[in-house]
Scaffold this motif. Structure first.
Motif, PDB file in Angstrom:
ATOM      1  N   LEU A 155       0.624  -1.699   0.054  1.00 33.56           N
ATOM      2  CA  LEU A 155       0.274   0.221   0.001  1.00 33.56           C
ATOM      3  C   LEU A 155       0.902   1.454  -0.186  1.00 33.56           C
ATOM      4  N   LEU A 156       2.464   1.726   0.853  1.00 35.85           N
ATOM      5  CA  LEU A 156       3.295   2.623   0.818  1.00 35.85           C
ATOM      6  C   LEU A 156       3.996   2.580  -0.535  1.00 35.85           C
ATOM      7  N   LEU A 157       4.338   1.778  -1.234  1.00 34.44           N
ATOM      8  CA  LEU A 157       4.575   1.498  -2.407  1.00 34.44           C
ATOM      9  C   LEU A 157       3.474   1.811  -3.483  1.00 34.44           C
ATOM     10  N   ASN A 158       2.903   1.669  -3.389  1.00 30.26           N
ATOM     11  CA  ASN A 158       1.868   2.265  -4.061  1.00 30.26           C
ATOM     12  C   ASN A 158       1.486   3.558  -4.418  1.00 30.26           C
ATOM     13  N   ALA A 159       1.461   3.598  -3.008  1.00 35.20           N
ATOM     14  CA  ALA A 159       0.594   5.359  -2.896  1.00 35.20           C
ATOM     15  C   ALA A 159       1.977   5.908  -3.844  1.00 35.20           C
ATOM     16  N   VAL A 160       3.442   5.771  -3.034  1.00 33.86           N
ATOM     17  CA  VAL A 160       4.608   6.100  -3.646  1.00 33.86           C
ATOM     18  C   VAL A 160       4.269   6.341  -5.338  1.00 33.86           C
ATOM     19  N   ILE A 161       4.330   5.010  -5.726  1.00 31.52           N
ATOM     20  CA  ILE A 161       4.360   5.073  -7.107  1.00 31.52           C
ATOM     21  C   ILE A 161       3.086   6.089  -7.491  1.00 31.52           C
ATOM     22  N   THR A 162       2.432   6.140  -7.479  1.00 27.10           N
ATOM     23  CA  THR A 162       0.895   7.080  -7.943  1.00 27.10           C
ATOM     24  C   THR A 162       1.517   8.590  -7.491  1.00 27.10           C
ATOM     25  N   TYR A 163       2.733   8.640  -6.565  1.00 21.27           N
ATOM     26  CA  TYR A 163       2.108  10.469  -6.036  1.00 21.27           C
ATOM     27  C   TYR A 163       3.109  11.010  -7.568  1.00 21.27           C
ATOM     28  N   ARG A 164       4.414   9.597  -8.039  1.00 21.48           N
ATOM     29  CA  ARG A 164       5.256   9.819  -8.702  1.00 21.48           C
ATOM     30  C   ARG A 164       4.737   9.799 -10.459  1.00 21.48           C
ATOM     31  N   ILE A 165       3.598   9.030 -10.490  1.00 24.74           N
ATOM     32  CA  ILE A 165       2.886   9.543 -11.886  1.00 24.74           C
ATOM     33  C   ILE A 165       2.265  10.496 -11.599  1.00 24.74           C
ATOM     34  N   ALA A 166       1.399  11.063 -10.248  1.00 21.47           N
ATOM     35  CA  ALA A 166       0.699  12.119 -10.428  1.00 21.47           C
ATOM     36  C   ALA A 166       1.728  13.630 -10.880  1.00 21.47           C
ATOM     37  N   LEU A 167       2.768  13.369  -9.796  1.00 22.11           N
ATOM     38  CA  LEU A 167       3.666  14.346 -10.079  1.00 22.11           C
ATOM     39  C   LEU A 167       4.416  14.534 -11.503  1.00 22.11           C
ATOM     40  N   ALA A 168       4.229  13.791 -12.760  1.00 23.76           N
ATOM     41  CA  ALA A 168       4.663  13.598 -14.053  1.00 23.76           C
ATOM     42  C   ALA A 168       3.694  13.558 -14.801  1.00 23.76           C
ATOM     43  N   TYR A 169       2.278  13.375 -14.657  1.00 22.19           N
ATOM     44  CA  TYR A 169       1.459  13.854 -15.268  1.00 22.19           C
ATOM     45  C   TYR A 169       0.934  15.524 -15.036  1.00 22.19           C
ATOM     46  N   SER A 170       1.064  15.804 -13.711  1.00 20.67           N
ATOM     47  CA  SER A 170       0.972  17.277 -13.309  1.00 20.67           C
ATOM     48  C   SER A 170       1.375  18.362 -14.030  1.00 20.67           C
ATOM     49  N   ARG A 179      -1.601  19.510  -7.157  1.00 20.60           N
ATOM     50  CA  ARG A 179      -2.109  18.885  -8.344  1.00 20.60           C
ATOM     51  C   ARG A 179      -2.135  17.201  -7.921  1.00 20.60           C
ATOM     52  N   ALA A 180      -0.767  16.466  -8.490  1.00 22.37           N
ATOM     53  CA  ALA A 180      -0.218  15.448  -7.340  1.00 22.37           C
ATOM     54  C   ALA A 180      -0.843  15.190  -6.515  1.00 22.37           C
ATOM     55  N   GLN A 181      -0.704  16.000  -5.612  1.00 20.84           N
ATOM     56  CA  GLN A 181      -1.099  15.661  -3.925  1.00 20.84           C
ATOM     57  C   GLN A 181      -2.701  15.633  -3.921  1.00 20.84           C
ATOM     58  N   ILE A 190      -4.549  14.518  -6.593  1.00 18.29           N
ATOM     59  CA  ILE A 190      -4.561  13.427  -7.143  1.00 18.29           C
ATOM     60  C   ILE A 190      -4.864  11.882  -6.908  1.00 18.29           C
ATOM     61  N   LEU A 191      -3.675  11.845  -5.652  1.00 17.03           N
ATOM     62  CA  LEU A 191      -3.038  10.734  -4.786  1.00 17.03           C
ATOM     63  C   LEU A 191      -4.070  10.425  -3.208  1.00 17.03           C
ATOM     64  N   MET A 192      -4.664  11.906  -2.896  1.00 15.17           N
ATOM     65  CA  MET A 192      -5.717  11.703  -2.297  1.00 15.17           C
ATOM     66  C   MET A 192      -6.735  11.596  -2.593  1.00 15.17           C
ATOM     67  N   ILE A 193      -6.835  11.383  -3.675  1.00 18.84           N
ATOM     68  CA  ILE A 193      -8.200  10.738  -4.274  1.00 18.84           C
ATOM     69  C   ILE A 193      -8.082   9.311  -4.843  1.00 18.84           C
ATOM     70  N   THR A 194      -6.971   8.793  -5.078  1.00 19.77           N
ATOM     71  CA  THR A 194      -6.741   7.507  -5.110  1.00 19.77           C
ATOM     72  C   THR A 194      -6.456   6.147  -4.058  1.00 19.77           C
ATOM     73  N   ILE A 195      -5.834   7.326  -2.746  1.00 21.59           N
ATOM     74  CA  ILE A 195      -5.754   6.504  -0.877  1.00 21.59           C
ATOM     75  C   ILE A 195      -6.899   5.395  -0.995  1.00 21.59           C
ATOM     76  N   PRO A 196      -8.028   6.169  -0.580  1.00 22.79           N
ATOM     77  CA  PRO A 196      -9.410   5.624  -0.604  1.00 22.79           C
ATOM     78  C   PRO A 196      -9.632   4.799  -1.407  1.00 22.79           C
ATOM     79  N   MET A 197      -9.133   4.716  -2.546  1.00 20.92           N
ATOM     80  CA  MET A 197     -10.205   3.668  -3.513  1.00 20.92           C
ATOM     81  C   MET A 197      -8.911   2.510  -3.083  1.00 20.92           C
ATOM     82  N   MET A 198      -7.897   3.723  -2.837  1.00 20.74           N
ATOM     83  CA  MET A 198      -6.278   1.608  -2.378  1.00 20.74           C
ATOM     84  C   MET A 198      -6.688   1.737  -1.233  1.00 20.74           C
TER      85      MET A 198
END
Length: 457
Positions: free
Chosen positions: A24-39, A158-160, A162-170
């Protein structure tokens, strides 16, 4: 209080929960990195659009060292940070700017209309810059380098989001996976219930419980239980055989003792009473010998608890010396033949001594008075030979194959015996991967050899 037993279910769930939390923590880090790259990708595109819009605005208006309030508001507006701009003329230097771009602007690298995107530090914060070269509207021979920059604050925001939206789903997904794991562990452990019920319903049945339906993961445990059942069945069979042998061998002497006791009680003269008591004494001695031999056979049939390295050259002389007084009383010359080297074998000293004692017993009883009995040790290839040889009457060739059978006695033998001595020796030696061989001595007599694996130092 009863000791609390460890729970296999709890252990499995705990073993799975920690990796799931790490995932879960690794997925959160990866999600944040992807969201930051997209932003960053979206903001870079907007930054290029703003730079091109600013450049087009400059081509339609003369520069007098100041921008219009509308243009300055458009460029500097940044709700989460600060916007920067710089216009550098090839002929006149910096025309307009709201920060010192001298150390970061790539005006000299701008050679055509292709915009440059790069990151730098401006006013002690990291910014993203875009530089575009255009022709001056007032001087056709001049070239302007237009640079527009913005901070990274909005991109991170913007990346944060996106992360806060995905964390509850994860988290919800992990809870669902945890529920499935709980259900799977409980369902998987139900396979143990039929085995438990099968063992609980058994009384004296020691047959193996393994079958094709046993899962591969618990097969080693089931095989261990089957092995325990097998050893227990052997011990029960050994006990039942001992009881049967004792009943068979003790029935006759006990009946004789009872008969002669009645005879002694009903005798009217001392001679008859003395003869009856003498018979009782001999039968009692025979009963004691049979009981001892049966117990020795049972001990030999049971596997010894320890297998050691035995130095026969040191042990056998002591064992033979203990039998010398008995040999003198029997009128037998008992001797020992020592080898030229140290010989070691695997075994357990009390069990191997009991086997040798039974071979010596047979030789002392059946070789006859005046006979010579020799105990010796010799190397024989990868084996060690421990033998007992006598020059007595020997054993007929027809009876040689049956030596070692329980209760078998050679026909015509005058000595009283139980027929268990050689059987005890066989059972004792087999535990240590040994064998017993019989051969006729020259010119007469019997040689009994115990062959054991030889151990090197």
């Amino acid at each position: 209080m009863r000791a609390r037993h460890p729970s296999l279910r709890r252990r499995l769930l705990a073993f799975l929960a920690l990796p799931m939390l790490v995932l879960l923590l690794l997925n959160a880090v990866i999600t944040y990195r992807i969201a930051l790259a997209y932003s960053n990708h979206l903001h870079d595109r907007n930054l290029l659009d703003d730079t091109q819009s600013f450049a087009r605005m400059l081509q339609t208006m003369p520069l007098s060292g100041e921008l219009s309030p509308q243009a300055r508001f458009l460029l500097e507006y940044d709700p989460d940070g600060h916007g920067y701009f710089n216009v550098d003329s090839l002929h006149h230097g910096i025309l307009v700017s709201n920060a010192d771009f001298s150390a970061v602007a790539k005006s000299r690298d701008c050679v055509d209309s292709t915009p440059l995107l790069y990151s730098a530090h401006l006013n002690q914060q990291k910014v993203r810059l875009a530089t575009l070269c255009i022709q001056s509207a007032t001087d056709p021979g001049d070239r302007l380098a237009v640079t527009v920059g913005e901070t990274f604050d909005d991109r991170r925001q913007r990346a944060q989001e996106i992360l806060m939206i995905t964390i509850p789903m994860m988290a919800l997904l992990m809870l669902c996976v945890g529920a499935l794991v709980w259900f799977g562990v409980n369902h998987g452990l139900r396979i143990l219930r039929p085995l438990t019920r099968q063992l609980a319903e058994r009384k004296r049945d020691l047959a193996p419980i393994s079958n094709p339906d046993v899962p591969r993961e618990i097969l080693p445990l089931i095989e261990t239980i089957d092995g325990l059942f097998g050893r227990l069945a052997e011990m029960i069979a050994l006990q039942e055989r001992f009881v049967a042998d004792a009943a068979h061998q003790l029935r006759t002497p006990l009946a004789g003792i009872s008969l002669h006791v009645d005879r002694a009680l009903s005798a009217t003269d001392g001679k008859t009473r003395t003869e009856a008591l003498e018979h009782v004494r001999r039968l009692n001695q025979r009963t004691a010998r049979v009981s001892g031999q049966l117990l020795a056979l049972t001990r030999a049939q049971a596997s010894p608890a320890v297998v050691e390295t035995l130095d026969l050259t040191a042990l056998v002389p002591e064992w033979v010396a203990m039998r010398v007084p008995e040999a003198i009383r029997a009128g037998v010359d008992l001797g020992y033949q020592r080898p030229d080297e140290t010989l070691r074998v695997p075994g357990y000293a009390p069990v191997l001594q009991e086997a040798l004692d039974n071979l010596i017993d047979n030789a002392l009883h059946y070789a006859g008075r005046g006979a010579t009995v020799t105990v010796g040790i010799a190397a024989s290839g990868n084996q060690v030979e421990l033998y007992v040889e006598d020059d007595g009457p020997g054993v007929p060739e027809a009876a040689m194959a049956r030596l070692g059978e329980r209760f078998y006695r050679v026909a015509g033998t005058q000595e009283n015996g139980t027929g268990l001595g050689l059987a005890i020796a066989h059972e004792a030696v087999e535990h240590f991967r040994g064998t017993i061989h019989y051969q006729t001595s020259v010119p007469h007599g019997l040689k009994v050899s115990i062959l054991l694996p030889r151990l090197t130092p």
